[in-house]
Design a protein around this motif. Structure first.
Motif, PDB file in Angstrom:
ATOM      1  N   LYS A  67       0.846  -1.205   0.000  1.00  0.00           N
ATOM      2  CA  LYS A  67       0.000   0.000   0.000  1.00  0.00           C
ATOM      3  C   LYS A  67       0.879   1.252   0.000  1.00  0.00           C
ATOM      4  O   LYS A  67       0.605   2.216  -0.728  1.00  0.00           O
ATOM      5  CB  LYS A  67      -0.924   0.000   1.217  1.00  0.00           C
ATOM      6  N   ALA A  68       1.926   1.216   0.798  1.00  0.00           N
ATOM      7  CA  ALA A  68       2.836   2.364   0.842  1.00  0.00           C
ATOM      8  C   ALA A  68       3.508   2.594  -0.508  1.00  0.00           C
ATOM      9  O   ALA A  68       3.811   3.727  -0.880  1.00  0.00           O
ATOM     10  CB  ALA A  68       3.894   2.148   1.931  1.00  0.00           C
ATOM     11  N   ASP A  69       3.715   1.511  -1.256  1.00  0.00           N
ATOM     12  CA  ASP A  69       4.341   1.619  -2.580  1.00  0.00           C
ATOM     13  C   ASP A  69       3.362   2.110  -3.648  1.00  0.00           C
ATOM     14  O   ASP A  69       3.776   2.398  -4.769  1.00  0.00           O
ATOM     15  CB  ASP A  69       4.860   0.250  -3.041  1.00  0.00           C
ATOM     16  N   GLY A  70       2.068   2.125  -3.318  1.00  0.00           N
ATOM     17  CA  GLY A  70       1.064   2.472  -4.318  1.00  0.00           C
ATOM     18  C   GLY A  70       0.682   1.320  -5.212  1.00  0.00           C
ATOM     19  O   GLY A  70       0.014   1.504  -6.243  1.00  0.00           O
ATOM     20  N   SER A  71       1.082   0.090  -4.851  1.00  0.00           N
ATOM     21  CA  SER A  71       0.811  -1.082  -5.693  1.00  0.00           C
ATOM     22  C   SER A  71      -0.520  -1.752  -5.360  1.00  0.00           C
ATOM     23  O   SER A  71      -1.154  -2.353  -6.236  1.00  0.00           O
ATOM     24  CB  SER A  71       1.932  -2.119  -5.535  1.00  0.00           C
ATOM     25  N   TRP A  72      -0.938  -1.670  -4.121  1.00  0.00           N
ATOM     26  CA  TRP A  72      -2.140  -2.395  -3.675  1.00  0.00           C
ATOM     27  C   TRP A  72      -3.349  -2.085  -4.546  1.00  0.00           C
ATOM     28  O   TRP A  72      -4.080  -2.985  -4.975  1.00  0.00           O
ATOM     29  CB  TRP A  72      -2.432  -2.061  -2.214  1.00  0.00           C
TER      30      TRP A  72
END
Lengths: 280, 76
Positions: A67-72
């Protein structure tokens, strides 16, 4: 030490670092009183048999990380190797959905599913284009293999579709393999030979895709004009008329990941697999 | 490989009737003596996860299918 004591609060945050990042990120309490991300909690709630807290913490860290990576938000489906077959087929991103074991793939707790190279496979139960993120010009698929069979030496379909030939990983034990992602242009993972490891392909636009192996972009930008996604169900250990007898621990798909997201996703997944004992 | 042999219609019925996380998807046989029929792995007959289908599967013949003959490699 009392709860209002700053030293106590600091010590608690150090033991559970996600608490320090979680305010406003949808944290909830699990049955054991531990704090988990809301998406992880929904996944746990869909499990018939609850995983131990140590496993839940590993999964929670993975979810919070991507989520922090923006992938979720770009992921459509993910299956993970857990303690029961029911949980291992249950979808992490969409816990209301489950994959299906077709024809009796061998299940090994915390390791994954093994096919027979003849008829056994895992079926996501819906077409790859169901998405909502996987589309013709923005797509991603991955497969994490932790055991390579001796009987199939090349073209082992780690992922594919039940009908179609334009979204698949045919992984070779002696060469680089062949991958397609909404195209008819096969490209392997340069510099790789065995079939174990974590493979991911990301289609970033109508003419470009990227292949990754164990957290590294192996080929740079690969040219390949996109075509409409195939109509068959998304599958693991099968591509149309070919089947694999390798063991896959995790697999999934979604929309395109950036270079940084793809590499981070694989590294976070490998950390999770290592924690579970499912690593290559 | 030992496999459970059935007609296309029987295979279709099994696909519809099997539900839940353990399902049966008999594979159509492309070539050889059983071409035109479908086959599922004989391991299902003793797989406890498929116990609810054991009675239905017991009615089919189990034959030795030569994998290389039944499903010759396809180039695309």
């Amino acid at each position: 030490m009392i709860p209002n004591d700053p030293a106590y609060r600091l010590a608690r945050r150090l033991r559970r670092p996600e608490l320090g990042l979680g305010l406003g990120l949808g944290l909830g309490l699990g049955a054991g009183g531990n704090s988990y991300d809301a998406s992880a909690l929904a996944y746990f709630a869909a499990m018939t048999v609850q995983e131990p807290d140590s496993v839940k913490s590993l999964i929670n860290s993975f979810v919070v990380g991507i989520k922090a990576d923006g992938s979720w938000s770009l992921i459509d489906r993910i299956i993970l190797p857990l303690g029961t077959e029911q949980a291992s087929l249950r979808d992490l991103k969409q816990p209301a959905k489950t994959a299906v074991n077709q024809n009796g793939c061998t299940f090994t707790a915390y390791r994954g599913f093994t096919g027979d190279a003849v008829s056994k496979y895992i079926d996501f139960g819906e077409t790859i284009a169901t998405g909502p993120n996987y589309t013709q010009n923005s797509a991603m698929r991955f497969a994490y293999c932790n055991q390579q069979s001796a009987t199939v030496t090349s073209g082992s379909p780690h992922i594919g579709v039940t009908s179609g030939t334009t979204s698949r990983f045919l992984v070779s034990g002696t060469g680089t393999g062949l991958a397609r992602l909404n195209d008819a242009t096969s490209a392997g993972w340069a510099g790789t030979a065995g079939r174990t490891g974590n493979r991911l392909v990301s289609r970033i636009d109508a003419s470009t895709k990227r292949n990754y192996h164990n957290g590294a972009n192996t080929n740079g930008d690969i040219a390949g004009a996109s075509v409409t996604p195939p109509g068959g169900n998304a599958a693991v250990l099968r591509d149309t008329s070919s089947y694999s007898d390798d063991r896959l621990a995790a697999a999934g798909h979604g929309g395109a990941l950036t270079d940084a997201q793809a590499i981070s996703f694989q590294n976070r997944l490998h950390t999770l697999m290592t924690g579970l004992g499912a690593n290559y | 490989m030992q496999m459970i042999l059935m007609t296309v219609a029987q295979a279709d019925a099994l696909r519809v009737e099997s539900e839940g996380i353990h399902r049966i998807d008999p594979r159509p046989i492309d070539a050889g003596p059983y071409a035109g029929q479908c086959a599922a792995p004989a391991t299902l007959l003793t797989d406890a996860r498929y116990a609810e289908y054991h009675d239905a599967l017991a009615g089919f013949a189990v034959v030795d299918v030569d994998i290389a003959v039944a499903w010759p490699p396809v180039e695309d």
